[in-house]
Design a protein around this motif. Structure first.
Motif, short mmCIF file in Angstrom:
data_model
loop_
_atom_site.label_atom_id
_atom_site.label_comp_id
_atom_site.label_asym_id
_atom_site.label_seq_id
_atom_site.Cartn_x
_atom_site.Cartn_y
_atom_site.Cartn_z
N THR A 27 31.36 71.62 13.19
CA THR A 27 31.61 71.41 14.62
C THR A 27 31.49 69.93 14.94
O THR A 27 30.73 69.20 14.30
CB THR A 27 30.60 72.19 15.47
OG1 THR A 27 29.27 71.77 15.12
CG2 THR A 27 30.73 73.70 15.25
N ARG B 119 30.33 68.92 17.83
CA ARG B 119 29.06 68.89 18.54
C ARG B 119 27.91 69.16 17.58
O ARG B 119 28.04 69.96 16.66
CB ARG B 119 29.09 69.96 19.65
CG ARG B 119 27.83 70.09 20.45
CD ARG B 119 27.93 71.28 21.40
NE ARG B 119 26.71 71.49 22.14
CZ ARG B 119 26.45 72.56 22.87
NH1 ARG B 119 27.35 73.55 22.96
NH2 ARG B 119 25.30 72.68 23.53
N ARG C 236 21.53 68.29 15.05
CA ARG C 236 21.26 66.99 15.66
C ARG C 236 19.95 66.42 15.11
O ARG C 236 19.09 67.16 14.62
CB ARG C 236 21.21 67.10 17.17
CG ARG C 236 19.99 67.78 17.75
CD ARG C 236 20.16 67.95 19.25
NE ARG C 236 18.93 68.47 19.87
CZ ARG C 236 18.86 68.94 21.11
NH1 ARG C 236 19.95 68.97 21.87
NH2 ARG C 236 17.72 69.38 21.60
#
Length: 204
Positions: free
Chosen positions: A84, A86, A115
Protein backbone atom coordinates in the motif's frame (compact mmCIF):
# COMPACT_ATOMS: atom_id res chain seq x y z
CA UNK A 1 -30.41 -24.71 -1.40
CA UNK A 2 -32.39 -23.02 1.38
CA UNK A 3 -32.33 -24.56 4.86
CA UNK A 4 -35.71 -25.93 5.97
CA UNK A 5 -37.43 -24.46 9.03
CA UNK A 6 -37.13 -27.70 11.07
CA UNK A 7 -33.46 -27.94 10.10
CA UNK A 8 -32.82 -24.33 11.13
CA UNK A 9 -34.62 -24.81 14.45
CA UNK A 10 -32.62 -27.96 15.18
CA UNK A 11 -29.33 -26.24 14.38
CA UNK A 12 -30.15 -23.21 16.53
CA UNK A 13 -31.27 -25.42 19.40
CA UNK A 14 -27.95 -27.28 19.31
CA UNK A 15 -26.06 -23.98 19.29
CA UNK A 16 -28.07 -22.70 22.28
CA UNK A 17 -27.41 -25.89 24.27
CA UNK A 18 -23.68 -25.68 23.50
CA UNK A 19 -23.58 -22.07 24.69
CA UNK A 20 -25.38 -22.96 27.92
CA UNK A 21 -22.90 -25.77 28.57
CA UNK A 22 -19.96 -23.45 27.96
CA UNK A 23 -18.94 -25.12 24.70
CA UNK A 24 -16.15 -23.12 23.03
CA UNK A 25 -16.40 -23.14 19.23
CA UNK A 26 -13.04 -21.41 18.69
CA UNK A 27 -10.38 -23.27 16.73
CA UNK A 28 -8.41 -25.23 19.35
CA UNK A 29 -5.00 -24.62 17.83
CA UNK A 30 -5.58 -20.86 17.51
CA UNK A 31 -7.01 -20.00 20.94
CA UNK A 32 -3.75 -18.81 22.50
CA UNK A 33 -2.76 -16.90 19.35
CA UNK A 34 -6.15 -15.19 19.16
CA UNK A 35 -5.94 -14.29 22.84
CA UNK A 36 -2.45 -12.84 22.31
CA UNK A 37 -3.52 -10.78 19.28
CA UNK A 38 -6.61 -9.54 21.14
CA UNK A 39 -4.58 -8.46 24.19
CA UNK A 40 -2.02 -6.76 21.96
CA UNK A 41 -4.67 -4.76 20.08
CA UNK A 42 -6.44 -3.78 23.30
CA UNK A 43 -3.23 -2.45 24.86
CA UNK A 44 -2.27 1.22 24.44
CA UNK A 45 -5.32 2.00 22.30
CA UNK A 46 -3.96 0.06 19.33
CA UNK A 47 -7.37 -1.15 18.20
CA UNK A 48 -8.33 2.49 17.50
CA UNK A 49 -5.23 3.15 15.38
CA UNK A 50 -5.07 2.66 11.60
CA UNK A 51 -4.97 -1.09 10.89
CA UNK A 52 -4.57 -2.97 7.61
CA UNK A 53 -5.06 -6.71 7.31
CA UNK A 54 -3.55 -8.75 4.50
CA UNK A 55 -5.96 -11.27 2.94
CA UNK A 56 -8.27 -11.88 5.92
CA UNK A 57 -10.50 -14.25 3.95
CA UNK A 58 -13.22 -15.66 6.22
CA UNK A 59 -11.47 -14.32 9.32
CA UNK A 60 -13.41 -11.39 10.82
CA UNK A 61 -11.84 -11.28 14.30
CA UNK A 62 -9.83 -8.14 13.72
CA UNK A 63 -12.27 -6.30 11.47
CA UNK A 64 -14.92 -6.37 14.19
CA UNK A 65 -12.44 -5.26 16.84
CA UNK A 66 -10.63 -2.39 15.07
CA UNK A 67 -12.40 0.90 14.40
CA UNK A 68 -10.03 2.16 11.67
CA UNK A 69 -9.74 -1.05 9.65
CA UNK A 70 -8.72 -1.67 6.05
CA UNK A 71 -8.09 -4.94 4.24
CA UNK A 72 -6.25 -5.86 1.05
CA UNK A 73 -7.19 -9.13 -0.58
CA UNK A 74 -5.54 -11.71 -2.81
CA UNK A 75 -5.52 -12.07 -5.79
CA UNK A 76 -6.15 -8.38 -6.51
CA UNK A 77 -3.49 -7.54 -3.92
CA UNK A 78 -0.50 -9.90 -3.79
CA UNK A 79 1.65 -9.19 -0.72
CA UNK A 80 4.64 -10.74 -2.52
CA UNK A 81 4.67 -7.95 -5.09
CA UNK A 82 2.25 -5.27 -3.86
CA UNK A 83 2.35 -2.78 -1.01
CA UNK A 84 0.00 0.00 0.00
CA UNK A 85 1.11 3.60 -0.53
CA UNK A 86 -0.21 4.43 2.94
CA UNK A 87 1.62 3.22 6.03
CA UNK A 88 -0.32 1.87 9.00
CA UNK A 89 0.16 1.65 12.75
CA UNK A 90 -0.67 -2.06 12.62
CA UNK A 91 -0.22 -4.51 9.74
CA UNK A 92 -1.85 -7.89 10.32
CA UNK A 93 -0.89 -11.04 8.40
CA UNK A 94 -2.87 -13.77 10.18
CA UNK A 95 -2.53 -17.20 8.55
CA UNK A 96 -1.07 -15.67 5.37
CA UNK A 97 2.66 -16.36 5.06
CA UNK A 98 2.31 -20.13 4.69
CA UNK A 99 0.36 -19.47 1.48
CA UNK A 100 2.80 -17.11 -0.26
CA UNK A 101 5.36 -18.25 -2.80
CA UNK A 102 7.96 -15.60 -1.86
CA UNK A 103 7.79 -15.08 1.91
CA UNK A 104 10.81 -12.76 2.11
CA UNK A 105 9.22 -10.43 -0.45
CA UNK A 106 6.00 -10.56 1.59
CA UNK A 107 7.84 -9.73 4.83
CA UNK A 108 9.62 -6.84 3.10
CA UNK A 109 6.30 -5.43 1.88
CA UNK A 110 4.74 -5.84 5.33
CA UNK A 111 7.67 -3.83 6.71
CA UNK A 112 7.16 -1.14 4.06
CA UNK A 113 3.46 -0.86 4.92
CA UNK A 114 4.20 -0.40 8.63
CA UNK A 115 4.79 3.17 9.74
CA UNK A 116 7.83 4.00 11.91
CA UNK A 117 7.05 2.93 15.46
CA UNK A 118 4.20 0.74 14.21
CA UNK A 119 3.77 -2.99 14.49
CA UNK A 120 3.33 -6.05 12.31
CA UNK A 121 1.27 -8.89 13.78
CA UNK A 122 2.09 -12.15 12.01
CA UNK A 123 0.74 -15.64 12.69
CA UNK A 124 1.28 -18.86 10.81
CA UNK A 125 0.86 -22.58 11.59
CA UNK A 126 3.74 -24.98 12.07
CA UNK A 127 2.41 -28.47 12.91
CA UNK A 128 -0.67 -28.36 10.74
CA UNK A 129 -1.88 -30.20 7.67
CA UNK A 130 -1.40 -28.85 4.16
CA UNK A 131 -4.28 -26.51 3.35
CA UNK A 132 -3.88 -25.06 -0.13
CA UNK A 133 -5.97 -21.88 -0.43
CA UNK A 134 -4.95 -21.69 -3.20
CA UNK A 135 -1.41 -22.84 -2.29
CA UNK A 136 0.46 -23.94 0.83
CA UNK A 137 4.22 -23.45 0.65
CA UNK A 138 5.85 -22.82 4.02
CA UNK A 139 6.17 -23.54 7.75
CA UNK A 140 8.32 -21.75 10.35
CA UNK A 141 9.55 -22.45 13.85
CA UNK A 142 9.55 -19.41 16.17
CA UNK A 143 13.24 -18.82 15.40
CA UNK A 144 12.57 -19.16 11.69
CA UNK A 145 9.70 -16.65 11.73
CA UNK A 146 11.86 -14.17 13.64
CA UNK A 147 14.67 -14.54 11.11
CA UNK A 148 12.26 -13.99 8.23
CA UNK A 149 11.04 -10.74 9.79
CA UNK A 150 14.61 -9.60 10.45
CA UNK A 151 15.50 -10.23 6.81
CA UNK A 152 12.33 -8.34 5.85
CA UNK A 153 13.65 -5.21 7.58
CA UNK A 154 12.42 -5.32 11.18
CA UNK A 155 15.09 -4.83 13.85
CA UNK A 156 15.79 -8.02 15.76
CA UNK A 157 15.42 -6.24 19.11
CA UNK A 158 11.89 -5.19 18.14
CA UNK A 159 10.57 -8.70 17.43
CA UNK A 160 8.88 -10.99 19.94
CA UNK A 161 7.93 -14.50 18.85
CA UNK A 162 5.65 -17.00 20.53
CA UNK A 163 4.23 -20.44 19.88
CA UNK A 164 1.60 -22.78 21.26
CA UNK A 165 0.84 -26.45 20.85
CA UNK A 166 0.83 -29.87 22.47
CA UNK A 167 0.66 -33.53 21.48
CA UNK A 168 -3.07 -33.83 22.16
CA UNK A 169 -3.94 -30.98 19.82
CA UNK A 170 -1.48 -32.17 17.18
CA UNK A 171 -2.98 -35.67 17.29
CA UNK A 172 -6.51 -34.31 16.93
CA UNK A 173 -5.54 -32.47 13.76
CA UNK A 174 -3.66 -35.26 12.00
CA UNK A 175 -5.71 -36.33 9.02
CA UNK A 176 -8.91 -34.86 10.39
CA UNK A 177 -10.91 -31.66 10.33
CA UNK A 178 -10.02 -28.64 12.40
CA UNK A 179 -11.81 -29.18 15.69
CA UNK A 180 -13.48 -26.69 17.98
CA UNK A 181 -11.94 -26.32 21.41
CA UNK A 182 -15.20 -27.66 22.81
CA UNK A 183 -14.91 -28.37 26.52
CA UNK A 184 -12.06 -29.49 28.74
CA UNK A 185 -9.45 -29.78 25.99
CA UNK A 186 -5.79 -29.46 26.94
CA UNK A 187 -4.37 -25.93 26.63
CA UNK A 188 -0.97 -26.71 28.16
CA UNK A 189 1.97 -25.69 25.98
CA UNK A 190 4.73 -28.03 24.84
CA UNK A 191 7.46 -26.06 23.07
CA UNK A 192 8.52 -29.16 21.13
CA UNK A 193 5.09 -29.43 19.48
CA UNK A 194 4.15 -25.92 18.31
CA UNK A 195 1.01 -25.87 16.20
CA UNK A 196 0.78 -22.11 15.91
CA UNK A 197 3.62 -19.57 15.74
CA UNK A 198 3.18 -15.81 15.92
CA UNK A 199 5.20 -12.61 16.23
CA UNK A 200 4.88 -8.94 17.07
CA UNK A 201 7.45 -6.91 15.15
CA UNK A 202 8.01 -3.20 15.72
CA UNK A 203 9.40 -1.01 12.96
CA UNK A 204 12.28 1.19 14.08
Amino acid sequence: MTESLPGALKRRSKQAVKRLLGYDSRNWLRIRQIEAFTAFLEADGRKSSPVVEVSPGWNRYWKTMCSDYTSVDFPEFDICKDRTERQFAIVIADQVLEHVQRPLAAATNIHAMTRPGGWAMVATPFLFRVHARPHDYNRWTPAGLKQLLVEGGFPEAGIEVFSWGNKACAKAHIGGPVRSYGMWRDLSNDEEYPLMVWAFARKG
